[in-house]
Scaffold this motif. Structure first.
Motif, PDB file in Angstrom:
ATOM      1  N   VAL A  54      -3.337 -23.926  73.340  1.00  0.00           N
ATOM      2  CA  VAL A  54      -4.115 -24.846  74.159  1.00  0.00           C
ATOM      3  C   VAL A  54      -4.642 -24.098  75.381  1.00  0.00           C
ATOM      4  O   VAL A  54      -3.867 -23.615  76.212  1.00  0.00           O
ATOM      5  CB  VAL A  54      -3.281 -26.054  74.609  1.00  0.00           C
ATOM      6  CG1 VAL A  54      -4.123 -26.981  75.480  1.00  0.00           C
ATOM      7  CG2 VAL A  54      -2.740 -26.804  73.399  1.00  0.00           C
ATOM      8  N   GLU A  55      -5.974 -24.009  75.467  1.00  0.00           N
ATOM      9  CA  GLU A  55      -6.603 -23.348  76.609  1.00  0.00           C
ATOM     10  C   GLU A  55      -6.823 -24.348  77.736  1.00  0.00           C
ATOM     11  O   GLU A  55      -7.019 -25.545  77.497  1.00  0.00           O
ATOM     12  CB  GLU A  55      -7.955 -22.739  76.237  1.00  0.00           C
ATOM     13  CG  GLU A  55      -7.932 -21.727  75.114  1.00  0.00           C
ATOM     14  CD  GLU A  55      -8.290 -22.328  73.778  1.00  0.00           C
ATOM     15  OE1 GLU A  55      -8.791 -21.582  72.912  1.00  0.00           O
ATOM     16  OE2 GLU A  55      -8.091 -23.544  73.596  1.00  0.00           O
ATOM     17  N   SER A  56      -6.824 -23.838  78.931  1.00  0.00           N
ATOM     18  CA  SER A  56      -7.156 -24.641  80.108  1.00  0.00           C
ATOM     19  C   SER A  56      -7.718 -23.721  81.179  1.00  0.00           C
ATOM     20  O   SER A  56      -7.615 -22.493  81.071  1.00  0.00           O
ATOM     21  CB  SER A  56      -5.925 -25.390  80.631  1.00  0.00           C
ATOM     22  OG  SER A  56      -4.925 -24.483  81.020  1.00  0.00           O
ATOM     23  N   TYR A  61     -14.820 -20.390  75.721  1.00  0.00           N
ATOM     24  CA  TYR A  61     -13.826 -19.336  75.617  1.00  0.00           C
ATOM     25  C   TYR A  61     -12.659 -19.821  74.758  1.00  0.00           C
ATOM     26  O   TYR A  61     -12.135 -20.921  74.964  1.00  0.00           O
ATOM     27  CB  TYR A  61     -13.331 -18.936  77.002  1.00  0.00           C
ATOM     28  CG  TYR A  61     -14.314 -18.052  77.719  1.00  0.00           C
ATOM     29  CD1 TYR A  61     -15.507 -18.567  78.209  1.00  0.00           C
ATOM     30  CD2 TYR A  61     -14.062 -16.695  77.902  1.00  0.00           C
ATOM     31  CE1 TYR A  61     -16.427 -17.754  78.852  1.00  0.00           C
ATOM     32  CE2 TYR A  61     -14.972 -15.879  78.550  1.00  0.00           C
ATOM     33  CZ  TYR A  61     -16.153 -16.408  79.015  1.00  0.00           C
ATOM     34  OH  TYR A  61     -17.075 -15.603  79.650  1.00  0.00           O
ATOM     35  N   TYR A  62     -12.270 -18.965  73.818  1.00  0.00           N
ATOM     36  CA  TYR A  62     -11.205 -19.291  72.885  1.00  0.00           C
ATOM     37  C   TYR A  62     -10.052 -18.316  73.035  1.00  0.00           C
ATOM     38  O   TYR A  62     -10.255 -17.104  73.180  1.00  0.00           O
ATOM     39  CB  TYR A  62     -11.709 -19.221  71.438  1.00  0.00           C
ATOM     40  CG  TYR A  62     -12.800 -20.202  71.108  1.00  0.00           C
ATOM     41  CD1 TYR A  62     -14.133 -19.860  71.265  1.00  0.00           C
ATOM     42  CD2 TYR A  62     -12.489 -21.471  70.622  1.00  0.00           C
ATOM     43  CE1 TYR A  62     -15.142 -20.762  70.951  1.00  0.00           C
ATOM     44  CE2 TYR A  62     -13.488 -22.373  70.310  1.00  0.00           C
ATOM     45  CZ  TYR A  62     -14.804 -22.019  70.472  1.00  0.00           C
ATOM     46  OH  TYR A  62     -15.803 -22.909  70.168  1.00  0.00           O
ATOM     47  N   CYS A  63      -8.875 -18.858  72.948  1.00  0.00           N
ATOM     48  CA  CYS A  63      -7.658 -18.061  72.870  1.00  0.00           C
ATOM     49  C   CYS A  63      -7.276 -17.942  71.403  1.00  0.00           C
ATOM     50  O   CYS A  63      -7.436 -18.904  70.636  1.00  0.00           O
ATOM     51  CB  CYS A  63      -6.560 -18.764  73.666  1.00  0.00           C
ATOM     52  SG  CYS A  63      -4.918 -18.114  73.448  1.00  0.00           S
ATOM     53  N   TYR A  98      -4.320 -17.622  64.439  1.00  0.00           N
ATOM     54  CA  TYR A  98      -4.227 -18.863  65.196  1.00  0.00           C
ATOM     55  C   TYR A  98      -5.287 -18.913  66.287  1.00  0.00           C
ATOM     56  O   TYR A  98      -5.529 -17.916  66.972  1.00  0.00           O
ATOM     57  CB  TYR A  98      -2.838 -19.001  65.818  1.00  0.00           C
ATOM     58  CG  TYR A  98      -1.705 -18.821  64.832  1.00  0.00           C
ATOM     59  CD1 TYR A  98      -0.922 -17.686  64.843  1.00  0.00           C
ATOM     60  CD2 TYR A  98      -1.447 -19.804  63.880  1.00  0.00           C
ATOM     61  CE1 TYR A  98       0.113 -17.517  63.936  1.00  0.00           C
ATOM     62  CE2 TYR A  98      -0.410 -19.645  62.970  1.00  0.00           C
ATOM     63  CZ  TYR A  98       0.363 -18.503  62.997  1.00  0.00           C
ATOM     64  OH  TYR A  98       1.373 -18.352  62.093  1.00  0.00           O
ATOM     65  N   TRP A  99      -5.882 -20.103  66.465  1.00  0.00           N
ATOM     66  CA  TRP A  99      -6.959 -20.283  67.427  1.00  0.00           C
ATOM     67  C   TRP A  99      -6.771 -21.572  68.213  1.00  0.00           C
ATOM     68  O   TRP A  99      -6.309 -22.581  67.676  1.00  0.00           O
ATOM     69  CB  TRP A  99      -8.308 -20.343  66.703  1.00  0.00           C
ATOM     70  CG  TRP A  99      -8.698 -19.037  66.105  1.00  0.00           C
ATOM     71  CD1 TRP A  99      -8.305 -18.533  64.897  1.00  0.00           C
ATOM     72  CD2 TRP A  99      -9.538 -18.047  66.705  1.00  0.00           C
ATOM     73  NE1 TRP A  99      -8.855 -17.284  64.698  1.00  0.00           N
ATOM     74  CE2 TRP A  99      -9.624 -16.961  65.795  1.00  0.00           C
ATOM     75  CE3 TRP A  99     -10.237 -17.959  67.901  1.00  0.00           C
ATOM     76  CZ2 TRP A  99     -10.372 -15.816  66.056  1.00  0.00           C
ATOM     77  CZ3 TRP A  99     -10.981 -16.829  68.172  1.00  0.00           C
ATOM     78  CH2 TRP A  99     -11.045 -15.767  67.251  1.00  0.00           C
ATOM     79  N   GLY A 100      -7.179 -21.518  69.477  1.00  0.00           N
ATOM     80  CA  GLY A 100      -7.211 -22.718  70.288  1.00  0.00           C
ATOM     81  C   GLY A 100      -8.521 -23.459  70.098  1.00  0.00           C
ATOM     82  O   GLY A 100      -9.396 -23.025  69.341  1.00  0.00           O
ATOM     83  N   GLN A 101      -8.658 -24.555  70.812  1.00  0.00           N
ATOM     84  CA  GLN A 101      -9.833 -25.412  70.657  1.00  0.00           C
ATOM     85  C   GLN A 101     -10.989 -24.988  71.550  1.00  0.00           C
ATOM     86  O   GLN A 101     -12.122 -25.448  71.371  1.00  0.00           O
ATOM     87  CB  GLN A 101      -9.465 -26.870  70.960  1.00  0.00           C
ATOM     88  CG  GLN A 101      -9.450 -27.248  72.433  1.00  0.00           C
ATOM     89  CD  GLN A 101      -8.290 -26.648  73.207  1.00  0.00           C
ATOM     90  OE1 GLN A 101      -7.351 -26.105  72.630  1.00  0.00           O
ATOM     91  NE2 GLN A 101      -8.341 -26.758  74.531  1.00  0.00           N
ATOM     92  N   GLY A 102     -10.726 -24.135  72.503  1.00  0.00           N
ATOM     93  CA  GLY A 102     -11.782 -23.632  73.374  1.00  0.00           C
ATOM     94  C   GLY A 102     -11.884 -24.375  74.687  1.00  0.00           C
ATOM     95  O   GLY A 102     -11.525 -25.548  74.787  1.00  0.00           O
TER      96      GLY A 102
END
Length: 121
Positions: free
Chosen positions: A5-7, A94-96, A110-114
């Motif tokens: 989860v990006e923030s 931006y994605y993690c 694995y990818w975050g939602q951006g």
């Protein structure tokens, strides 16, 4: 299964700074390398920075070297991207991403939602 989860995204003027965070769960964070990617409208997703599981190996795209800093805190299960001297061309989602192996390409499992970063001139 790993959740990312990006923030920390937002709007900033050119020359400003933002710090993105990537909170991980579902797997021991220290077993995962972390990468940051971005995708601007109409453009392909591109690698921004990557950090190994221990934090010893770090890679940056040439476009962000000297301005962005990637880091991680394994105790907090969180990766970071400190972005300084932001330019309008840094505007993107931006994605993690995470994977047991450190890549400078999009091979991460694995990818975050951006999170949106917008830099105004």
């Amino acid at each position: 299964q790993v959740q990312l989860v990006e923030s920390g995204g937002g709007s900033v003027q050119a020359g400003g700074s933002l710090r993105l965070s990537c909170a991980a769960s579902g797997r021991t964070f220290s077993t995962l390398a972390v990468g940051w990617f971005r995708q601007a409208p109409g453009k392909e997703r591109e690698f921004v920075a990557g950090i190994s599981r221990s934090g010893i190996s770090i890679y940056y795209a040439d476009s962000v070297k000297g301005r962005f800093t990637i880091s991680r805190d394994n105790a907090k299960n969180t990766g970071y991207l400190q972005m300084n001297s932001l330019k309008p061309e840094d505007t993107a989602v931006y994605y993690c991403a995470a994977d047991p192996i450190l890549y400078s390409s999009g091979k991460y499992v694995y990818w975050g939602q951006g999170t949106q970063v917008t830099v105004s001139s």
